[in-house]
Design an enzyme around this catalytic site. Structure first.
Site, PDB file in Angstrom:
ATOM      1  N   LYS A  13       0.830  -1.201   0.000  1.00 43.28           N
ATOM      2  CA  LYS A  13       0.000   0.000   0.000  1.00 43.28           C
ATOM      3  C   LYS A  13       0.866   1.253   0.000  1.00 43.28           C
ATOM      4  O   LYS A  13       0.646   2.174  -0.782  1.00 43.28           O
ATOM      5  CB  LYS A  13      -0.934   0.003   1.207  1.00 43.28           C
ATOM      6  N   CYS A  91     -26.891  14.123   6.094  1.00 40.97           N
ATOM      7  CA  CYS A  91     -27.694  13.368   5.129  1.00 40.97           C
ATOM      8  C   CYS A  91     -29.076  13.986   4.955  1.00 40.97           C
ATOM      9  O   CYS A  91     -29.565  14.128   3.839  1.00 40.97           O
ATOM     10  CB  CYS A  91     -27.836  11.912   5.579  1.00 40.97           C
TER      11      CYS A  91
END
Length: 117
Positions: A13, A91
């Protein structure tokens, strides 16, 4: 990538992130625990290990997305890891509250229970 991985403490990574950031090369998708978890939660892959997730995502995504998928999904993961009341408010105030709440549900939040609090 292989040369970088020979350095102590540098894994796949880190090597991929270095190549993308410093070298401007997308040699693969840098998959960390966040990307692995979210990709599985959203049903993009069904894998047990980050390396498996990397291979599956590389098969599915065009190479042009390889360097952007990690920061995008990790940023999303950091957002949904914030205090639940704050993310729920975001949201509900978004341009598409129902889709935003569905996304939280798809990522493992019990939205109905949280909204009842």
């Amino acid at each position: 990538e292989a040369e970088l991985k020979q350095l102590k403490g540098v894994g796949e990574k880190s090597a991929l992130l270095y190549l993308q950031t410093i070298g401007g090369k997308a040699e693969g998708i840098a998959v960390d625990s966040h990307l692995h978890s979210i990709a599985n939660s959203l049903g993009w892959v069904k894998t047990k290990r980050a390396e498996q997730t990397r291979r599956k995502l590389e098969e599915r995504l065009p190479r042009s997305f390889w360097s952007t998928i990690n920061p995008l999904v990790v940023g999303f993961g950091q957002e949904i890891a914030t205090e639940k009341s704050k993310i729920l408010a975001k949201c509900l105030n978004s341009s598409n509250p129902s889709l935003a709440l569905q996304m939280l549900s798809d990522c493992g939040m019990n939205v109905t229970r949280e909204l009842e609090k």
